[in-house]
Design an enzyme around this catalytic site. Structure first.
Site, PDB file in Angstrom:
ATOM      1  CD  GLN A   1      -5.285 -14.110 -20.953  1.00 54.87           C
ATOM      2  OE1 GLN A   1      -4.641 -14.743 -21.787  1.00 54.87           O
ATOM      3  NE2 GLN A   1      -6.604 -14.189 -20.869  1.00 54.87           N
TER       4      GLN A   1
ATOM      5  CE1 TYR B   1      -1.330 -31.335 -32.720  1.00 59.14           C
ATOM      6  CE2 TYR B   1      -2.967 -32.495 -31.400  1.00 59.14           C
ATOM      7  CZ  TYR B   1      -1.721 -32.443 -31.997  1.00 59.14           C
ATOM      8  OH  TYR B   1      -0.867 -33.521 -31.881  1.00 59.14           O
TER       9      TYR B   1
ATOM     10  CE1 TYR C   1     -14.213 -17.195 -22.108  1.00 57.20           C
ATOM     11  CE2 TYR C   1     -13.254 -16.003 -23.950  1.00 57.20           C
ATOM     12  CZ  TYR C   1     -13.128 -16.912 -22.922  1.00 57.20           C
ATOM     13  OH  TYR C   1     -11.943 -17.557 -22.718  1.00 57.20           O
TER      14      TYR C   1
ATOM     15  CG  HIS D   1      -5.409 -16.214 -25.987  1.00 52.80           C
ATOM     16  ND1 HIS D   1      -6.386 -16.275 -26.950  1.00 52.80           N
ATOM     17  CD2 HIS D   1      -6.064 -16.202 -24.800  1.00 52.80           C
ATOM     18  CE1 HIS D   1      -7.573 -16.289 -26.387  1.00 52.80           C
ATOM     19  NE2 HIS D   1      -7.406 -16.240 -25.078  1.00 52.80           N
TER      20      HIS D   1
ATOM     21  CD  GLU E   1      -8.976 -28.623 -28.307  1.00 54.67           C
ATOM     22  OE1 GLU E   1      -7.789 -28.797 -28.658  1.00 54.67           O
ATOM     23  OE2 GLU E   1      -9.903 -28.327 -29.093  1.00 54.67           O
TER      24      GLU E   1
END
Ligand code: HEC
Length: 472
Positions: free
Chosen positions: A184, A357, A368, A254, A347
């Site tokens: 990513q 959070y 997953y 991430h 979210e």
């Protein structure tokens, strides 16, 4: 109901849990648990059998998280639904709730497929629109920004920054920082300084490659600013670079990578947990956080953790997984963020100073592979999400619409999504979502949505930029 019938039903309820087996060991895969313990009565595809459908057409006891968990835990014994605690652990019950919500969500979207417009005018609830191509010939564009002279700046995941004018992307800008592109990783957000017309600063977030002490390739989200001169990147200054010790293996997951300026000129940016979940809770690490700095990278003296020994001074909020949406409400000035959850549990959050959070201690999602992460969806010391999505939509990018060409959309929040390939419209009021619509779905992965100065929302598809124009 006769006494005999009641006791039979109760007996049936009691008989189940010894068969399920004590749930001491690691929590099991929710799909397998469903097949083994629920499918016989509720049907293999949750459509119903001797027990009712679990696809959410009409919940008798309520379809919210607590009611579904209670039905499974305590059973609805007089009605023939056995109790599954303590044979199933709280974690496993939580996993089944996510699984049911996910399957119900999928079934609902198959039954009433969201709009998938063609080249002609398409209707949405508040406005008709057409999708018009702005520029082609792009490879995985990640973010788009608008310059005052009408040109667009586009980042591509694989590390190019391009200037688009007259519908044509130019050659990659020379001299932009070297970018890790595995997994990513890539070149992420591009945002001009609020006072760009005067100072020419452009901000970039990207996955910066480096080597750790053992010589292994590592990378981490870094923020720089620079200026554009004759298609070259110049005057570069580092705005945020994490200590190399916090860099994680190159590629991977991430990174976050969104940038947003508030009205006062502070720069906020997001970094994901880099696949190491617990780091999101550590105040010492930049991972899984929203950060706040001055426009030149200095740490503001009133940041929430500047006085906390050992804490990273740039932290603004924490407990985030992978935040890839970050925008200020143009009316209220509030900071909104969205983040990718695991499987389920994406979210939308209203970001407040110094607040936790909850990730990974609390989440509405599961792993997953179908095993639960936790049965905790919230805690008094965590800020709950304003909205969450099961199944996941994979939100990436968002924009408040401020133009005049779609008057009924004014100040609504638009969210792009990768996996679900959706453009969603959300109307917010007093910190809550009061309306939500899938404007369209299924035209390709959407990496970003941006509020164009021409009054049109711009969309980043895998190979092009498009925009929504009004259709009478
Ligand atoms: C022996 C058959 C049977 C089995 C096994 C069974 N259920 Fe049920 N279930 C029922 C029946 C019958 C009802 C309806 C109860 C009522 O109407 O009072 C029900 C109701 C429910 C409800 C409430 C639905 C609503 O409309 O509110 C949920 C949720 C549920 N079951 C989930 C499960 C799950 C998850 C499993 C597996 C762990 C499971 N059930 C196993 C028979 C079964």
């Amino acid at each position: 109901m006769s006494y005999a019938r009641i006791s039979l039903v109760i007996l049936a309820g009691l008989m189940w849990w010894p068969l399920v087996g004590a749930a001491q060991s690691a929590p099991r895969d929710s799909r397998k648990l469903y097949a083994e313990f629920c499918a016989a009565c509720h049907g293999p595809a949750l459509g119903g059998g001797s027990g009712p459908s679990l696809l959410g057409e009409a919940w008798k006891y309520g379809g919210d998280e607590a009611a579904l968990a209670a039905s499974i835990r305590e059973g609805r014994v007089p009605g023939g639904m056995p109790a599954f605690a303590p044979g199933l652990s709280e974690m496993e019950i939580r996993g089944l709730v996510v699984y049911i919500r996910e399957q119900a969500g999928r079934a609902a979207s198959l039954k009433t497929p969201p709009p998938r417009p063609g080249p002609e005018a398409a209707a949405s609830r508040l406005h008709a629109y057409r999708i018009e191509t702005v520029a082609t010939g792009l490879a995985e564009p990640w973010s788009v920004a608008f310059l005052p002279d009408g040109r667009l700046l586009v980042t591509e995941k694989r590390g190019s920054l391009r200037v688009v004018s007259g519908g044509r992307p130019g050659e990659p800008v020379a001299g932009v920082p070297k970018v890790d592109t595995g997994g990513q990783a890539g070149l992420f957000d591009v945002v001009p300084h609020p006072d760009y017309a005067r100072n020419g600063w452009i901000y970039l977030a990207f996955a910066e490659p480096d080597k750790n002490a053992e010589g292994r390739a590592v990378s981490m989200t870094t923020v720089v600013r620079g200026r554009l001169k004759d298609n070259a990147w110049t005057d570069q200054q580092v705005i945020f670079r994490a200590p190399v010790g916090t860099f994680r293996p190159a590629g991977g997951v991430h990174f976050g990578g969104r940038l947003a300026f508030d009205r006062a000129g502070y720069l906020f940016f997001s970094i994901g947990d880099r696949g190491n979940q617990v780091n999101a809770q550590s105040l010492a690490l930049p991972n899984g956080k929203i950060h706040r700095v001055h426009d030149d990278g200095r740490v503001p003296a009133d940041n929430p953790f500047v006085g906390t020994p050992g804490a990273s001074p740039t932290l603004w909020s924490y407990g985030h997984r992978n935040p890839q949406g970050l925008r200020f409400d143009p009316v209220t000035g509030e900071l909104w963020e969205h983040e990718h959850g695991p499987r389920g549990g994406d979210e939308l959050n209203l970001i407040k100073r110094g607040v936790n959070y909850g990730w990974p201690v609390a989440t509405y999602g599961m792993n997953y592979n179908g095993t639960p992460i936790t049965d905790v969806t919230g805690r008094p010391d965590f800020e709950p999400p304003v909205a969450y999505w099961i199944p996941s939509i994979a939100p990436c990018g968002m924009a408040f619409y401020t133009g005049d060409r779609f008057p009924k959309w004014k100040n609504h929040l638009f969210i792009a999504s990768l996996a679900a390939q959706e453009l969603r419209r959300l109307e917010l009021k007093d910190g809550k979502v009061v309306d939500q619509e899938v404007v369209f779905k299924g035209l390709g992965r959407l990496r970003d949505v941006a509020d164009g100065p021409d009054g049109c929302l711009h969309l980043l598809f895998p190979d092009r930029i498009a925009r929504l124009v009004p259709a009478e």
